[in-house]
Design a protein around this motif. Sequence first.
Motif, short mmCIF file in Angstrom:
data_model
loop_
_atom_site.label_atom_id
_atom_site.label_comp_id
_atom_site.label_asym_id
_atom_site.label_seq_id
_atom_site.Cartn_x
_atom_site.Cartn_y
_atom_site.Cartn_z
N ARG A 195 0.80 -1.22 -0.31
CA ARG A 195 -0.07 0.03 -0.21
C ARG A 195 1.02 1.30 0.23
O ARG A 195 0.66 2.09 -0.29
CB ARG A 195 -0.92 0.06 0.88
N PHE A 196 2.37 1.17 0.98
CA PHE A 196 2.93 2.33 0.90
C PHE A 196 3.77 2.24 1.22
O PHE A 196 4.88 2.46 2.30
CB PHE A 196 2.27 3.04 1.82
N SER A 197 5.03 2.19 -0.11
CA SER A 197 6.38 1.51 0.02
C SER A 197 7.17 2.46 -0.27
O SER A 197 6.43 3.79 0.26
CB SER A 197 6.50 0.12 -1.11
N TYR A 198 8.49 2.05 -0.39
CA TYR A 198 9.15 3.38 -0.32
C TYR A 198 9.66 3.75 -1.81
O TYR A 198 10.05 4.75 -2.71
CB TYR A 198 10.91 3.05 0.59
N ASP A 199 8.30 2.62 -2.75
CA ASP A 199 9.25 3.53 -4.10
C ASP A 199 7.53 4.32 -4.07
O ASP A 199 6.83 3.78 -4.06
CB ASP A 199 8.78 2.21 -4.42
#
Length: 247
Positions: A195-199
């Motif tokens: 849902r909210f990666s560092y990508d």
Amino acid sequence: MGVLKKFALSLWRLWFYILLGLPIIIMLPVLLVVASSEKFYPQYFICARIWAKCILYGMGLFPKVKHEQQMEKDKSYMLVANHTSMVDIMLMLAVNKHPFIFVGKMELARIPLFGYFYRQTCILVDRKSQRSRQEAFNEAQRRLKQGNSICIFPEGGVPGHQNLLLDEFKDGAFRLAIEHQIPVVPFTFYDTKKRFSYDFFSGGPGKLRAKVHHFIPTKGMAVADKRTLKEQTREVILQELKNPSFD
């Protein structure tokens, strides 16, 4: 990825950083009081949970938690979870009603406004510094003696390899748990990377599932058993990530 989707994701990510600060600004007078002394920490923790839920729900991220065992009021625990996203902090706050204190990386203290309250209420550690790690360990010892619970992400940071399911665990959380004879509470976070990666150009709204596993007791263990405890805890989380039991 199309231009429109990239633009939408950029706006969504920007909104996250706005939400980091907006609830703090709204609650600022209260926060300044409750962050001023350790005796107000239970009240501060309530504010921290409101902050976390404002961010998650504001981003369209909906926490869902499944408990195999419930924590008891006025007991101390060592909370540990896998770590893949910035929203792991918010999710841990959102799914726990009982106050705990984070041991977290010092870099987050640089974030404007948020960083002030982070420094005031969390135990900060520079993982590259042996001295800082020892100071953080000593501070965690002190807070546990006060009857608090502690939360540590035992991977020591977000795994650098994108395909790595779960990194090796550091010793600190397990040594503390044994020395204070408190249970380890393993958490599995299934969706935060998706849902909210560092990508930057990735992720999106949806469920954030968290599972609270059966507690691992440390009563009767010696510090020499920390490796066994560490590996046992990691195996619980790893197997759940490989074979999820939470739809």
